[in-house]
Design a protein around this motif. Structure first.
Motif, PDB file in Angstrom:
ATOM      1  N   ASP A   1     -53.349 -16.230 -24.416  1.00  0.00           N
ATOM      2  CA  ASP A   1     -52.779 -17.184 -25.009  1.00  0.00           C
ATOM      3  C   ASP A   1     -53.180 -18.525 -24.159  1.00  0.00           C
ATOM      4  OD1 ASP A   1     -51.296 -15.439 -26.555  1.00  0.00           O
ATOM      5  OD2 ASP A   1     -49.757 -15.198 -25.044  1.00  0.00           O
TER       6      ASP A   1
ATOM      7  N   GLN B   1     -56.100 -20.201 -25.946  1.00  0.00           N
ATOM      8  CA  GLN B   1     -55.839 -20.477 -27.303  1.00  0.00           C
ATOM      9  C   GLN B   1     -54.920 -21.879 -27.006  1.00  0.00           C
ATOM     10  OE1 GLN B   1     -56.327 -19.231 -30.165  1.00  0.00           O
ATOM     11  NE2 GLN B   1     -56.699 -17.192 -30.300  1.00  0.00           N
ATOM     12  N   GLU B   2     -54.018 -22.106 -26.279  1.00  0.00           N
ATOM     13  CA  GLU B   2     -53.390 -23.367 -26.002  1.00  0.00           C
ATOM     14  C   GLU B   2     -54.435 -24.364 -25.361  1.00  0.00           C
ATOM     15  OE1 GLU B   2     -50.482 -26.287 -25.347  1.00  0.00           O
ATOM     16  OE2 GLU B   2     -50.656 -24.343 -26.639  1.00  0.00           O
TER      17      GLU B   2
END
Length: 203
Positions: free
Chosen positions: A61, A64-65
């Motif tokens: 995550d 992705q950020e």
């Protein structure tokens, strides 16, 4: 603790050149270059975030950020700089913020740091070689945090001293000092291990 994502090999000169080409095209808002850059660097970035957080899903995550922020601010970046240093620094900040927020602190203290390791052993390695590799991973765990991080970025992610300095927010000379001390410690441990093995063999 979950096994870390598979460790990727260090980038070749050709791959590094491609990263620079894609970086310049991303700054010009080329989505295909952004996709290529993502595919080329995602695995190593996830592994790096995992080493800090101990949570593979959270690490993914964070990457992705990091890429979302990278794309949103693409016109602000200097395409002559190192895109690897930029991405690793962004992921590092996200991961450290997560740890500081306490989301993973208790589990990290209980489980410890997961050092870089091969997903599967080399079939050509001897039993003695496998034992030494395991000991080296254990010795890496015992290194001071900054030395271990510098060594990981240098030896396992292939970043230059200048790129590591940018990621860690220190001077290149400091990076060199961390690496020299880390490698000296590991070398001393390896020599002591070999001397001990020789004595046992002679006995």
């Amino acid at each position: 603790m979950a096994n870390p994502p598979h460790e990727s090999s260090r980038p070749t000169g050709h791959e590094v050149d491609l990263l620079g080409v894609w970086f310049r095209r991303v700054v010009q808002s080329d989505p295909s270059a952004f996709e290529s850059l993502f595919r080329a660097t995602r695995e190593s970035l996830v592994r790096y975030a995992f080493q800090i957080t101990g949570d593979e899903a959270a690490a993914a995550d964070m990457v992705q950020e990091a890429f979302l922020r990278f794309w949103q601010r693409r016109r602000e970046h200097d395409p002559s700089g190192s895109v690897k240093a930029l991405l690793f620094r962004t992921v590092r900040n996200l991961a450290l913020n997560s740890v500081r927020d306490g989301k993973r602190r208790a589990q990290l203290l209980a489980e410890g740091y997961e050092p870089p390791a091969r997903a599967t052993p080399d079939p050509d390695e001897t039993l003695a070689g496998q034992e030494l590799a395991g000991r080296i991973r254990g010795w890496m765990e015992e290194l001071p945090d900054r030395q271990r991080e510098a060594l990981t970025l240098s030896r396992f992610q292939g970043l230059s001293h200048e790129e590591i300095a940018e990621v860690m927010g220190v001077a290149p000379r400091t990076v060199n000092n961390h690496l020299v001390r880390a490698l000296r410690t590991l070398r001393d441990r390896i020599e002591a291990h070999r001397e001990g093995s020789s004595v046992q063999g002679a006995g």
